[in-house]
Design a protein around this motif. Structure first.
Motif, PDB file in Angstrom:
ATOM      1  N   ALA A 222       0.602  -1.456  -0.259  1.00 31.80           N
ATOM      2  CA  ALA A 222      -0.100   0.082  -0.046  1.00 31.80           C
ATOM      3  C   ALA A 222       1.258   1.613  -0.205  1.00 31.80           C
ATOM      4  CB  ALA A 222      -1.084  -0.182   1.402  1.00 31.80           C
ATOM      5  N   GLN A 223       1.797   1.556   0.821  1.00 30.19           N
ATOM      6  CA  GLN A 223       2.776   2.289   1.003  1.00 30.19           C
ATOM      7  C   GLN A 223       3.918   2.775  -0.409  1.00 30.19           C
ATOM      8  OE1 GLN A 223       3.599   4.888   3.482  1.00 30.19           O
ATOM      9  NE2 GLN A 223       3.993   5.879   1.638  1.00 30.19           N
ATOM     10  N   ALA A 230       2.817   9.486  -6.098  1.00 30.20           N
ATOM     11  CA  ALA A 230       3.063  11.192  -5.563  1.00 30.20           C
ATOM     12  C   ALA A 230       4.276  11.081  -6.378  1.00 30.20           C
ATOM     13  CB  ALA A 230       3.823  10.620  -4.245  1.00 30.20           C
ATOM     14  N   ARG A 231       5.230  10.172  -7.167  1.00 30.45           N
ATOM     15  CA  ARG A 231       6.017  10.473  -7.850  1.00 30.45           C
ATOM     16  C   ARG A 231       5.661  10.842  -9.397  1.00 30.45           C
ATOM     17  NH1 ARG A 231      11.335   9.250 -10.177  1.00 30.45           N
ATOM     18  NH2 ARG A 231      11.174   7.952 -11.858  1.00 30.45           N
ATOM     19  N   GLY A 239      -4.075  15.579  -5.863  1.00 31.50           N
ATOM     20  CA  GLY A 239      -3.953  15.533  -4.709  1.00 31.50           C
ATOM     21  C   GLY A 239      -4.034  14.122  -3.816  1.00 31.50           C
ATOM     22  N   THR A 240      -4.923  13.949  -3.859  1.00 30.91           N
ATOM     23  CA  THR A 240      -5.508  12.499  -3.418  1.00 30.91           C
ATOM     24  C   THR A 240      -5.268  10.813  -3.676  1.00 30.91           C
ATOM     25  OG1 THR A 240      -7.638  13.625  -2.458  1.00 30.91           O
ATOM     26  CG2 THR A 240      -7.493  11.162  -2.369  1.00 30.91           C
ATOM     27  N   PRO A 241      -3.784  10.552  -3.191  1.00 29.13           N
ATOM     28  CA  PRO A 241      -3.201   9.056  -3.229  1.00 29.13           C
ATOM     29  C   PRO A 241      -4.153   7.909  -3.149  1.00 29.13           C
ATOM     30  CG  PRO A 241      -2.800   9.425  -0.677  1.00 29.13           C
ATOM     31  CD  PRO A 241      -3.346  10.429  -1.569  1.00 29.13           C
ATOM     32  N   PRO A 242      -4.358   7.107  -4.314  1.00 24.29           N
ATOM     33  CA  PRO A 242      -5.433   6.114  -4.013  1.00 24.29           C
ATOM     34  C   PRO A 242      -5.242   4.539  -3.053  1.00 24.29           C
ATOM     35  CG  PRO A 242      -3.568   5.609  -5.656  1.00 24.29           C
ATOM     36  CD  PRO A 242      -3.074   6.884  -5.649  1.00 24.29           C
ATOM     37  N   PRO A 272      -8.358  10.538  -7.791  1.00 20.55           N
ATOM     38  CA  PRO A 272      -7.394   9.507  -8.705  1.00 20.55           C
ATOM     39  C   PRO A 272      -7.366   9.148  -9.465  1.00 20.55           C
ATOM     40  CG  PRO A 272      -7.955   9.048  -6.282  1.00 20.55           C
ATOM     41  CD  PRO A 272      -8.783   9.619  -7.007  1.00 20.55           C
ATOM     42  N   ARG A 273      -6.752   9.338 -10.721  1.00 26.86           N
ATOM     43  CA  ARG A 273      -6.352   8.132 -12.480  1.00 26.86           C
ATOM     44  C   ARG A 273      -6.082   6.905 -11.755  1.00 26.86           C
ATOM     45  NH1 ARG A 273      -5.860  12.986 -16.190  1.00 26.86           N
ATOM     46  NH2 ARG A 273      -7.875  14.458 -15.993  1.00 26.86           N
TER      47      ARG A 273
END
Length: 614
Positions: A222-223, A230-231, A239-242, A272-273
């Motif tokens: 998950a991390q 983020a990269r 700005g919301t990570p999946p 998120p895309r």
């Protein structure tokens, strides 16, 4: 020149390569590592930490510097830039933390012109496959062959090439790259194109997966997903990570979860895309899924993301953050890479003025108002002998294998549809320089090739049309298919592509499989939205002596339109046509089609078209 005896120890040789890299004024720290790829081939990689005072150097320029400094056998295959070299507690470079360079399955050539140049060099040298890391002289070239190459290049391409260009080039790759830039802006310092502010017309998703056996660290996974999103900020517009979804499911349910993830992405265009999922099949049995919005990136980006997810997982499972290869900076301006793709819309309109509304292929059902976008697949194998013969046909007509296959596909479509005006799409590699290889975005697209098959042309004339069309996309900077949708404003019925219904893709490289520590990982075949009627997807293979070893791939078909048996007949007809081309490449199209009719269809389990009978 740095002296490295060929019989010196590997460790001493690596240290000498590192010292040579430190001789570049923009390099602060270096490390040389030998990596072994999926096929067992060893590749020398030099990692470079740029000096703080200098702008980020281009990897290919550093490699050119090393080619002038080191003996041929010590020149690195790849140069990787890292922001900061990872160190162990003792202050040595932590080699295990360095990112393993990804080898693209799409091959090393960056354009149709570069691919044609490489093929012309191979024809002059008399080799089937050119080692682009070596120079013309290293491959056996001499002054007489240089003169022949110059004459051949000038007769096929509008380029200025001299004997000094050929003899002074450190490698075939640097020679083709330098010639490929003629008449074009040098975009090596240009910014990466910014992601589109709104979702473009061509929608759908890409999906990739790994079938994993072994203990997986779910927290590290998950991390790692947060690390890659983020990269690559194109995946997180708000700005919301999946989040990584973890569900218990059988292997048979994998396709269902891919479709659910795809639907979730299309229903939330502002979120998120990318979606990551871990399907738990048992205590040590999992399927790892990544589904990405096509509005955010191209298909090669998916390959980048899977490799980087595995790299980030490896680092997180060992308790530290991943070390990344440097990416060129993205910004709001459109750089030269984008301007080259979207220039000259008037030429695009003229080139596609009045194409047929659609080729009427032998459909089994009418086209539905709302296509399901489901695809079927017919495995295809072109044997080594036919592969070799088709490459010889390409050289006969000063072209490439890709162009021969395009001409054969156009011939097949004209025959099946009873038309002479044929449009097909072909994948166009958009990573025009080495520093873009790991960029996630919509850099690649499709070039649109239009064929006029009226007047009973010979096959060589159709190959010439394929070459002319492919080079026009480079020389005249014709826009890609996505941009042409905007400038031409064609009708878009339903969810299908408005400019072409059939496409061909040939992959000339051999990509590496992603790796996870302590886990056996095998790529999964996953369903994705299919906007075409037919697509031929092939990959070249070569044996240990770099001789042609066959083409492997598939014919994909729209399940709304074709029964599997019909698609099998089309794939088999195309294979018969390829055999006719290889046997009589100077024939007219009518004669080739007659020869294909006479070709006995493969029978039973020896069929060249796999799974032809169920």
């Amino acid at each position: 020149m740095t002296h490295i005896p060929e019989d010196d120890s590997a460790e001493a040789g690596l240290r000498a390569v590192e010292q040579a890299a430190l001789g570049h004024p923009d390099v602060a720290r270096s490390a040389a590592v030998i990596h072994t790829g999926s096929g067992g081939a060893e590749r020398l990689t030099v990692y470079v930490e740029p000096a703080g005072h200098a702008p980020t150097p281009e990897p290919d320029l550093i490699r050119d510097f090393l080619a002038r400094t080191l003996p041929v056998f010590a020149v690195p295959d790849t140069v990787v830039l890292v922001r900061t070299m990872p160190l162990t507690a003792s202050g040595a470079v932590d080699l295990e933390a360095l990112p393993v360079p990804r080898r693209s399955p799409y091959g090393a050539d960056r354009s149709a012109r570069a691919e044609l140049l490489t093929e012309l060099i191979g024809a002059v040298l008399g080799v089937q496959r050119v080692s682009t890391d070596e120079s013309f002289v290293d491959l056996g070239g001499h002054s007489l062959l240089v003169a022949r190459l110059i004459s051949l290049v000038r007769s096929v391409l509008p380029l200025t090439i001299s004997m000094r260009d050929v003899l002074d080039a450190e490698s075939i790759a640097s020679l083709t790259a330098r010639l490929d830039l003629q008449g074009r802006p040098d975009d090596r310092t240009a910014e990466v194109p910014a992601p589109p502010p709104t979702r473009p017309a061509l929608l759908g998703t890409w999906a990739a997966g790994l079938r994993c056996t072994g203990p997986l660290d779910q927290d590290a996974l998950a991390q790692a997903l947060r690390d890659i999103t983020a990269r690559h900020t194109v995946l997180t517009p708000d700005g919301t990570p999946p989040a990584l979804s973890v569900v218990t499911a059988s292997e048979e349910e994998t396709a269902v979860h891919v479709r659910r993830a795809s639907a979730r992405l299309e229903e939330t265009p502002d979120g998120p895309r990318a979606v990551g999922a871990l399907l738990v099949h048992g205590p040590a049995e999992h399927s790892l899924l990544l589904v990405v919005d096509r509005a955010a990136c191209d298909e090669e980006s998916l390959d980048v993301l899977v490799h980087e997810w595995c790299h980030a997982y490896t680092a997180r499972s060992r308790g530290h953050a991943p070390t990344w290869e440097l990416l060129p900076g993205a910004g709001p301006r459109q750089g030269a890479a984008e301007s080259r793709r979207t220039a000259d819309p008037a030429h695009g309109r003229e080139r596609l003025a009045g194409p047929p509304a659609q080729l009427t292929l032998p459909y089994d059902r009418p086209r539905p108002a709302q296509p399901s976008r489901r695809a079927g697949s017919i495995p295809v194998t072109v044997p080594a002998g036919l592969h070799r013969d088709l490459r010889e046909v390409a050289r006969r007509y000063d072209s490439t294998l890709r162009m021969v296959l395009q001409a054969a596909l156009a011939t097949l479509l004209a025959d099946r549809a009873g038309e002479t005006d044929v449009v097909i799409g072909t994948a166009r590699h958009g990573r025009t320089r080495e520093s873009l290889d790991n960029v996630v975005g919509r850099l690649s697209d499709h070039a649109v090739l239009r064929f006029d098959l009226s007047g009973a042309p010979r096959f060589g004339e159709v190959v010439a049309q394929a070459r002319q069309e492919a080079l026009a996309a480079d020389e005249r900077r014709a826009p890609g298919s996505e941009r042409l949708v905007d400038v031409s404003e064609p009708e878009r019925p339903g969810a299908r592509h408005p400019l072409f219904r059939t496409a061909l893709e040939l992959r000339t490289g051999s990509g590496d499989r992603p790796r996870l520590p302590g886990i056996s990982a095998t790529p999964l075949r996953l369903p994705t939205a299919f906007d075409l009627d037919l697509a031929v997807v092939l990959a070249e293979t070569f044996d240990d002596l770099d001789e042609p070893n066959g083409l492997l791939g598939e014919v994909r078909y729209a399940a709304d339109l074709f029964d599997r048996a019909t698609a099998e007949r089309i794939a088999q007809r195309w294979e018969q046509l390829l055999r006719a081309v290889a046997a009589n490449p100077e024939s007219s199209l009518d004669q080739l089609l007659t020869d294909a009719d006479a070709e006995a269809a493969p029978q039973g389990p020896t069929a060249v078209v796999g799974e032809a009978r169920r």
